[in-house]
Design a protein around this motif. Structure first.
Motif, PDB file in Angstrom:
ATOM      1  N   GLU A 146       0.841  -1.202   0.000  1.00  0.00           N
ATOM      2  CA  GLU A 146       0.000   0.000   0.000  1.00  0.00           C
ATOM      3  C   GLU A 146       0.872   1.248   0.000  1.00  0.00           C
ATOM      4  O   GLU A 146       0.598   2.212  -0.727  1.00  0.00           O
ATOM      5  N   THR A 150       0.954   4.070  -3.038  1.00  0.00           N
ATOM      6  CA  THR A 150       0.316   5.360  -2.772  1.00  0.00           C
ATOM      7  C   THR A 150       1.179   6.515  -3.246  1.00  0.00           C
ATOM      8  O   THR A 150       2.407   6.462  -3.197  1.00  0.00           O
ATOM      9  N   ARG A 180       0.359   9.634  -2.131  1.00  0.00           N
ATOM     10  CA  ARG A 180       0.118  10.683  -1.138  1.00  0.00           C
ATOM     11  C   ARG A 180       1.346  10.873  -0.257  1.00  0.00           C
ATOM     12  O   ARG A 180       2.310  10.135  -0.333  1.00  0.00           O
ATOM     13  N   GLY A 183       3.227   7.779   1.714  1.00  0.00           N
ATOM     14  CA  GLY A 183       3.756   6.580   1.067  1.00  0.00           C
ATOM     15  C   GLY A 183       5.263   6.493   1.209  1.00  0.00           C
ATOM     16  O   GLY A 183       5.915   7.397   1.723  1.00  0.00           O
TER      17      GLY A 183
END
Length: 102
Positions: A46, A50, A52, A55
């Motif tokens: 994840e 990511t 964002r 991450g």
């Protein structure tokens, strides 16, 4: 490519992260299966996928595993690059982005 303001990643890293996610989805792997194949936890996958601010950055070993697992070239992972290697496309933002910023 417009670069979102909410990320701590360079535009090239954002592109690669998006391509990684799309490769996993196209191969039909769930997050759990994708993580298992890479030898990392689901949470780590994840973080890899990511774009964002929370991450993680990518490392060469993980990209090499993805190249083998998804049977793709690094050119496909990276995508088109600007000719100017001094371009902002290759620059990782250094500004700290905490809860106090807009």
């Amino acid at each position: 490519m417009s670069h979102p303001q909410f990320t701590k990643f360079s535009p090239i890293t954002v592109t690669v992260k998006k391509n990684i996610r799309q490769l996993r989805l196209n191969a039909g792997y769930s997050m759990n299966e994708g993580a298992r194949l890479l030898g990392i936890s689901r949470k780590q996958l994840e973080d890899v996928e990511t774009i964002r601010n929370y991450g993680c950055h990518l490392d060469l070993e993980l990209l090499a595993k993805m190249k083998v697992i998804y049977k793709t070239s690094l050119d496909e992972l990276i995508g088109d690059l600007p000719e100017d290697y001094y371009s902002e496309y290759f620059v990782r933002p250094r500004k700290r982005m905490g809860s106090g910023s807009e």
